[in-house]
Design a protein around this motif. Structure first.
Motif, PDB file in Angstrom:
ATOM      1  N   PHE A  93       0.840  -1.194   0.000  1.00 51.00           N
ATOM      2  CA  PHE A  93       0.000   0.000   0.000  1.00 51.00           C
ATOM      3  C   PHE A  93       0.878   1.247   0.000  1.00 51.00           C
ATOM      4  CE2 PHE A  93      -2.737  -3.130   2.303  1.00 51.00           C
ATOM      5  CZ  PHE A  93      -3.731  -3.230   1.338  1.00 51.00           C
ATOM      6  N   ILE A  94       0.876   1.961  -1.092  1.00 48.86           N
ATOM      7  CA  ILE A  94       1.664   3.193  -1.208  1.00 48.86           C
ATOM      8  C   ILE A  94       0.722   4.384  -1.039  1.00 48.86           C
ATOM      9  CG2 ILE A  94       3.145   4.581  -2.693  1.00 48.86           C
ATOM     10  CD1 ILE A  94       3.910   1.997  -4.150  1.00 48.86           C
ATOM     11  N   ALA A  95       0.996   5.201  -0.062  1.00 51.51           N
ATOM     12  CA  ALA A  95       0.136   6.368   0.176  1.00 51.51           C
ATOM     13  C   ALA A  95       0.355   7.386  -0.935  1.00 51.51           C
ATOM     14  CB  ALA A  95       0.427   6.975   1.541  1.00 51.51           C
ATOM     15  N   SER A  96      -0.617   7.472  -1.818  1.00 54.94           N
ATOM     16  CA  SER A  96      -0.528   8.408  -2.948  1.00 54.94           C
ATOM     17  C   SER A  96      -1.341   9.669  -2.689  1.00 54.94           C
ATOM     18  CB  SER A  96      -1.026   7.732  -4.229  1.00 54.94           C
ATOM     19  OG  SER A  96      -2.372   7.310  -4.076  1.00 54.94           O
ATOM     20  N   GLY A  97      -1.927   9.765  -1.501  1.00 57.96           N
ATOM     21  CA  GLY A  97      -2.689  10.955  -1.122  1.00 57.96           C
ATOM     22  C   GLY A  97      -2.777  11.056   0.388  1.00 57.96           C
ATOM     23  N   GLU A  98      -3.187  12.208   0.866  1.00 55.46           N
ATOM     24  CA  GLU A  98      -3.365  12.443   2.293  1.00 55.46           C
ATOM     25  C   GLU A  98      -4.658  13.213   2.523  1.00 55.46           C
ATOM     26  OE1 GLU A  98       1.208  12.923   4.025  1.00 55.46           O
ATOM     27  OE2 GLU A  98       0.058  14.711   3.491  1.00 55.46           O
ATOM     28  N   LYS A  99      -5.307  12.914   3.638  1.00 59.64           N
ATOM     29  CA  LYS A  99      -6.482  13.694   4.008  1.00 59.64           C
ATOM     30  C   LYS A  99      -6.066  15.105   4.397  1.00 59.64           C
ATOM     31  CE  LYS A  99      -9.810  11.597   6.316  1.00 59.64           C
ATOM     32  NZ  LYS A  99     -10.534  10.870   7.384  1.00 59.64           N
ATOM     33  N   GLY A 100      -7.023  16.014   4.349  1.00 61.20           N
ATOM     34  CA  GLY A 100      -6.760  17.385   4.774  1.00 61.20           C
ATOM     35  C   GLY A 100      -6.769  17.493   6.294  1.00 61.20           C
ATOM     36  N   PRO A 138      -7.100  18.615   1.434  1.00 63.80           N
ATOM     37  CA  PRO A 138      -6.629  17.263   1.113  1.00 63.80           C
ATOM     38  C   PRO A 138      -5.578  17.316   0.011  1.00 63.80           C
ATOM     39  CG  PRO A 138      -9.022  17.309   1.287  1.00 63.80           C
ATOM     40  CD  PRO A 138      -8.569  18.736   1.341  1.00 63.80           C
ATOM     41  N   ALA A 139      -4.589  16.448   0.101  1.00 66.60           N
ATOM     42  CA  ALA A 139      -3.488  16.455  -0.868  1.00 66.60           C
ATOM     43  C   ALA A 139      -3.980  16.005  -2.240  1.00 66.60           C
ATOM     44  CB  ALA A 139      -2.374  15.544  -0.386  1.00 66.60           C
ATOM     45  N   PRO A 140      -3.400  16.553  -3.299  1.00 72.34           N
ATOM     46  CA  PRO A 140      -3.688  16.018  -4.631  1.00 72.34           C
ATOM     47  C   PRO A 140      -3.265  14.550  -4.692  1.00 72.34           C
ATOM     48  CG  PRO A 140      -2.470  18.100  -4.752  1.00 72.34           C
ATOM     49  CD  PRO A 140      -2.433  17.666  -3.331  1.00 72.34           C
ATOM     50  N   VAL A 141      -4.066  13.721  -5.303  1.00 75.37           N
ATOM     51  CA  VAL A 141      -3.750  12.301  -5.403  1.00 75.37           C
ATOM     52  C   VAL A 141      -2.797  12.072  -6.574  1.00 75.37           C
ATOM     53  CG1 VAL A 141      -4.680   9.990  -5.790  1.00 75.37           C
ATOM     54  CG2 VAL A 141      -5.938  11.629  -4.364  1.00 75.37           C
ATOM     55  N   SER A 142      -1.690  11.405  -6.301  1.00 75.75           N
ATOM     56  CA  SER A 142      -0.708  11.131  -7.354  1.00 75.75           C
ATOM     57  C   SER A 142      -1.268  10.135  -8.354  1.00 75.75           C
ATOM     58  CB  SER A 142       0.582  10.589  -6.743  1.00 75.75           C
ATOM     59  OG  SER A 142       1.150  11.529  -5.868  1.00 75.75           O
ATOM     60  N   PRO A 143      -1.078  10.369  -9.645  1.00 72.49           N
ATOM     61  CA  PRO A 143      -1.671   9.500 -10.665  1.00 72.49           C
ATOM     62  C   PRO A 143      -0.944   8.163 -10.784  1.00 72.49           C
ATOM     63  CG  PRO A 143      -0.311  11.181 -11.696  1.00 72.49           C
ATOM     64  CD  PRO A 143      -0.342  11.513 -10.232  1.00 72.49           C
ATOM     65  N   GLN A 144      -1.651   7.175 -11.323  1.00 69.63           N
ATOM     66  CA  GLN A 144      -1.043   5.868 -11.596  1.00 69.63           C
ATOM     67  C   GLN A 144      -0.472   5.891 -13.016  1.00 69.63           C
ATOM     68  OE1 GLN A 144      -3.369   2.390 -10.207  1.00 69.63           O
ATOM     69  NE2 GLN A 144      -4.791   3.879  -9.345  1.00 69.63           N
ATOM     70  N   ASN A 145       0.630   6.606 -13.151  1.00 73.04           N
ATOM     71  CA  ASN A 145       1.236   6.836 -14.462  1.00 73.04           C
ATOM     72  C   ASN A 145       2.531   6.030 -14.588  1.00 73.04           C
ATOM     73  OD1 ASN A 145       2.850   8.212 -12.676  1.00 73.04           O
ATOM     74  ND2 ASN A 145       2.347  10.242 -13.459  1.00 73.04           N
ATOM     75  N   GLU A 146       3.382   6.425 -15.518  1.00 68.17           N
ATOM     76  CA  GLU A 146       4.642   5.711 -15.745  1.00 68.17           C
ATOM     77  C   GLU A 146       5.552   5.797 -14.527  1.00 68.17           C
ATOM     78  OE1 GLU A 146       6.855   3.160 -18.035  1.00 68.17           O
ATOM     79  OE2 GLU A 146       4.864   3.985 -18.437  1.00 68.17           O
ATOM     80  N   ILE A 162       0.812  -7.240  -5.168  1.00 69.57           N
ATOM     81  CA  ILE A 162      -0.143  -6.283  -5.731  1.00 69.57           C
ATOM     82  C   ILE A 162       0.198  -4.908  -5.179  1.00 69.57           C
ATOM     83  CG2 ILE A 162      -2.572  -5.638  -5.885  1.00 69.57           C
ATOM     84  CD1 ILE A 162      -3.114  -8.708  -5.354  1.00 69.57           C
ATOM     85  N   ILE A 163       0.531  -3.996  -6.044  1.00 69.24           N
ATOM     86  CA  ILE A 163       0.893  -2.630  -5.660  1.00 69.24           C
ATOM     87  C   ILE A 163      -0.337  -1.756  -5.842  1.00 69.24           C
ATOM     88  CG2 ILE A 163       2.586  -0.789  -5.949  1.00 69.24           C
ATOM     89  CD1 ILE A 163       3.858  -3.536  -5.417  1.00 69.24           C
ATOM     90  N   THR A 164      -0.768  -1.125  -4.770  1.00 69.80           N
ATOM     91  CA  THR A 164      -2.013  -0.360  -4.860  1.00 69.80           C
ATOM     92  C   THR A 164      -1.901   0.962  -4.103  1.00 69.80           C
ATOM     93  OG1 THR A 164      -4.390  -0.381  -4.332  1.00 69.80           O
ATOM     94  CG2 THR A 164      -2.946  -1.606  -2.878  1.00 69.80           C
ATOM     95  N   PRO A 165      -2.593   1.992  -4.565  1.00 68.43           N
ATOM     96  CA  PRO A 165      -2.603   3.279  -3.853  1.00 68.43           C
ATOM     97  C   PRO A 165      -3.269   3.152  -2.486  1.00 68.43           C
ATOM     98  CG  PRO A 165      -3.399   3.543  -6.097  1.00 68.43           C
ATOM     99  CD  PRO A 165      -3.356   2.072  -5.824  1.00 68.43           C
ATOM    100  N   PHE A 166      -2.991   4.120  -1.655  1.00 68.78           N
ATOM    101  CA  PHE A 166      -3.503   4.142  -0.283  1.00 68.78           C
ATOM    102  C   PHE A 166      -3.738   5.597   0.095  1.00 68.78           C
ATOM    103  CE2 PHE A 166      -2.575   4.477   4.328  1.00 68.78           C
ATOM    104  CZ  PHE A 166      -3.513   3.587   4.827  1.00 68.78           C
ATOM    105  N   ILE A 167      -4.665   5.827   1.005  1.00 73.73           N
ATOM    106  CA  ILE A 167      -4.893   7.186   1.499  1.00 73.73           C
ATOM    107  C   ILE A 167      -4.356   7.279   2.925  1.00 73.73           C
ATOM    108  CG2 ILE A 167      -7.249   6.587   2.204  1.00 73.73           C
ATOM    109  CD1 ILE A 167      -6.022  10.050   1.109  1.00 73.73           C
ATOM    110  N   SER A 168      -3.522   8.251   3.180  1.00 70.67           N
ATOM    111  CA  SER A 168      -2.980   8.455   4.519  1.00 70.67           C
ATOM    112  C   SER A 168      -3.919   9.372   5.296  1.00 70.67           C
ATOM    113  CB  SER A 168      -1.586   9.077   4.449  1.00 70.67           C
ATOM    114  OG  SER A 168      -1.109   9.372   5.742  1.00 70.67           O
ATOM    115  N   THR A 169      -4.286   8.941   6.507  1.00 68.19           N
ATOM    116  CA  THR A 169      -5.181   9.762   7.321  1.00 68.19           C
ATOM    117  C   THR A 169      -4.425  10.842   8.078  1.00 68.19           C
ATOM    118  OG1 THR A 169      -5.027   8.127   9.098  1.00 68.19           O
ATOM    119  CG2 THR A 169      -6.878   7.921   7.578  1.00 68.19           C
ATOM    120  N   GLY A 170      -3.102  10.741   8.132  1.00 68.09           N
ATOM    121  CA  GLY A 170      -2.276  11.773   8.755  1.00 68.09           C
ATOM    122  C   GLY A 170      -1.540  12.568   7.690  1.00 68.09           C
ATOM    123  N   ASN A 171      -0.703  13.477   8.123  1.00 69.83           N
ATOM    124  CA  ASN A 171       0.037  14.325   7.173  1.00 69.83           C
ATOM    125  C   ASN A 171       1.531  14.230   7.429  1.00 69.83           C
ATOM    126  OD1 ASN A 171      -2.667  16.308   7.840  1.00 69.83           O
ATOM    127  ND2 ASN A 171      -2.251  15.767   5.725  1.00 69.83           N
TER     128      ASN A 171
END
Length: 600
Positions: free
Chosen positions: A299-306, A487-495, A528-537
């Motif tokens: 789980f890779i945190a690709s975003g964070e809550k505000g 809330p942080a911009p969510v990083s895209p699942q790009n190259e 399996i590599i998947t995005p995750f949302i971090s509840t902290g900053n």
């Protein structure tokens, strides 16, 4: 994460029937229409083939997934053709003598108590004479002594006196830099808890029997900081890797507090490189991997809550406690607390939230129940299915706030004497804002609740110096917003995502050999590599302008017995420290060879 949820308990409801509403209200066919059945079936087949696939592909397009899987398995990236000496990975992970050196570096970093307190002010401004900053200066001296090649060959800058930026200049200015970050500061150890530690918190003791190192900051996050520096020192000592891409290490000094150190670093880097001119930023965050339903997930945190702290005060007339009004100011603010806790924010689950990607992966690659799987896959096109998945997530505290703005009344103060009516009471509400929401929406929510109580008890109301209701002779509420963060911009699942994730997959499967097999599958299942949302900053909240590709993740095979972050007996398996160095030893060489055009 999701594996701990009680599926039977959650699914034992009316919504176990997972068919769409139209399937529950089928009308019986009249006899004289039965001859049309074959034609209707053919018509439905043709329409489904054309229209259904179009809808499905459009859904994939909106999700920005490059193929027809909602959770594609990332291709592994074998580093052997990229790196100068593949054998050094084994050396980093297995050589006992080298481990002695790494252990000593790590242990000594823990011995310097770089504690940060909320009331510590700018080390250049009002806090310049605060002696609590001194350990950071000692820490800087220790790093300079410990990593001589770094301080000889890299550009080392001190930003706002205590922030550290190390720049390994690449030979190709057209390649965007990569930045790896951590923070120097640690959460303070409360003196009253010292006798509860198995060993002193600033000794950095390693238990050779268990393989754990214990001490404040071993997890959060000197493990990462020292690991990054040891990686660069090793590459310099090897003297074979000549980076084309500039490599930057950035270490703030107050991540556990205001995060001003990283803000100064960000401003400095923007002045040097401009906005959106970094390829990737990788910081602390989630770590290791989790096994769910016999499948390994990263789980890779690709975003964070505000974030928002709401300070709410009430000012009222005082007097003797023998002649109180029906409600004292403490009583009235208690009413407000009840109003706030009785009206929580509504949960919401959309494809904007990285959690949706996690759920797709869970549905596509694990043996969850058919009902849950169906509801997940239909959750973005069927409101009822969406509601069922939300109910599933809401059933456990561990997952509830991944899709909902949280609120917690953390501080309350008021009253000074037993026989005096309180004239001033204050409370602080900490809020972590959901991806789909905003600071404005959060403030409006609290504003409406305060207005209800203010009108009910004939009090005025001031919001951030704006008068909402004129103060009355009884008094008024004052609402001040503190440290608002969207809330942080969510990083895209790009190259960029594929390269980082593909490298991690190879690292776990081929280097650490942590792949699992199941009773039904004797071959190794891919990670399996998947995005995750971090509840902290993290400090990345200050780096949004540098790149859209921000990953909050620490690589390594971290023991489930590790823990104690921000608490007593913070500990981690020492082998995970070597994992960090091994991964970045080859990842920095892999990312150096990638052409930036592939990221466009």
């Amino acid at each position: 994460m999701f594996g701990d949820l009680n599926e039977k308990e959650t699914l034992n409801k009316n919504w176990l029937n997972n068919d769409l509403p139209i399937h529950n209200n089928q009308r019986s066919l009249k006899k004289y229409n039965r001859w049309l059945i074959p034609f209707w079936l053919l018509f439905i087949f043709i329409i489904s083939s054309i229209f259904g696939k179009t809808v499905y592909n459009n859904n994939l397009l909106n999700l920005k997934v490059p193929d027809e899987s909602l959770c594609p398995i990332l291709e592994k990236i074998n580093p052997n053709s990229y790196i100068t000496n593949p054998d050094n990975i084994k050396y980093i992970l297995e050589d006992d003598k080298f481990h002695e050196l790494l252990n000593k570096r790590f242990q000594n970093s823990i011995k310097i108590p770089t504690e940060i307190y909320d009331d510590m002010q700018d080390p250049v401004g009002n806090g310049s004479k605060d002696k609590r900053w001194y350990p950071f200066l000692w820490f800087h001296h220790y790093l300079e002594k410990t990593y001589p090649l770094i301080y000889k060959n890299l550009k080392v800058e001190k930003i706002n006196k205590l922030g550290l930026v190390y720049t390994w200049k690449g030979t190709d200015d057209k390649k965007k830099p990569i930045m790896l970050t951590a923070h120097q500061d640690v959460v303070p150890v409360q003196e009253a808890t010292l006798n509860k530690w198995d060993s002193p918190p600033f000794d950095g003791h390693i238990d050779n029997k268990t393989g754990f190192i214990i001490g404040r900051g071993v997890c959060d996050c000197k493990n990462l900081l020292i690991g990054l520096l040891s990686t660069i020192e090793f590459l310099l000592e090897e003297n074979k890797f000549k980076p084309k891409r500039t490599i930057i290490l950035a270490f703030g000094y107050d991540e556990e507090s205001a995060g001003e150190g990283a803000k100064h670093i960000s401003n400095h880097l923007i002045s040097q490189y401009g906005e959106n001119n970094f390829l990737q930023i990788i910081d602390e965050g989630t770590a290791g991997y989790e096994n769910l339903n016999d499948r390994n997930f990263v789980f890779i945190a690709s975003g964070e809550k505000g974030h928002l702290n709401s300070q709410i005060e009430i000012f009222s007339i005082g007097g003797h406690s023998s002649v109180p009004d029906s409600h004292t100011s403490i009583g009235i603010i208690a009413k407000l607390i009840n109003e706030i806790e009785s009206n929580p924010f509504k949960p919401i689950l959309t494809k904007s939230n990285p959690v949706m990607s996690q759920l797709y992966c869970l549905a596509e690659h694990t043996n969850i129940s058919k009902n849950l799987k169906s509801n997940i896959l239909k959750s973005q096109i069927d409101p009822q299915a969406n509601a069922r998945v939300i109910e599933y997530l809401n059933s456990k505290i561990e997952t509830k706030y991944l899709i909902q703005t949280s609120q917690a009344v953390d501080i309350i103060e008021g009253g000074v004497k037993a026989n005096a009516l309180p004239e001033h009471v204050s409370m602080l509400v900490n809020t972590r804002i959901a991806i789909e929401s905003s600071v404005e929406e959060t403030v409006l929510h609290y504003k409406n609740l305060i207005e209800i109580i203010a009108k009910k008890y004939n009090f005025g109301f001031i919001l951030n110096n704006e008068t909402i209701i004129e103060p009355t002779e009884k008094g008024h509420f004052k609402y001040t917003t503190i440290e608002p963060l969207e809330p942080a911009p969510v990083s895209p699942q790009n190259e960029s995502w594929k390269i980082f994730g593909g490298s991690l997959r190879y690292f776990y499967e081929n280097i650490l050999n942590t792949s699992t097999t199941t009773t039904t599958n004797t071959t190794q299942d891919p990670f399996i590599i998947t995005p995750f949302i971090s509840t902290g900053n993290t400090d990345t909240k200050n780096y949004w302008k540098l790149t859209k590709n921000i990953y909050r993740y620490i690589p390594g095979n971290i023991s489930s017995k590790s823990g104690g972050v921000h608490s007593v007996n913070e500990k981690i398996n020492i082998s995970s420290h070597y994992d960090i160095i091994a991964f970045y030893y080859y990842f920095l060489q892999v990312i150096d060879k990638v052409e930036d055009e592939s990221f466009d």
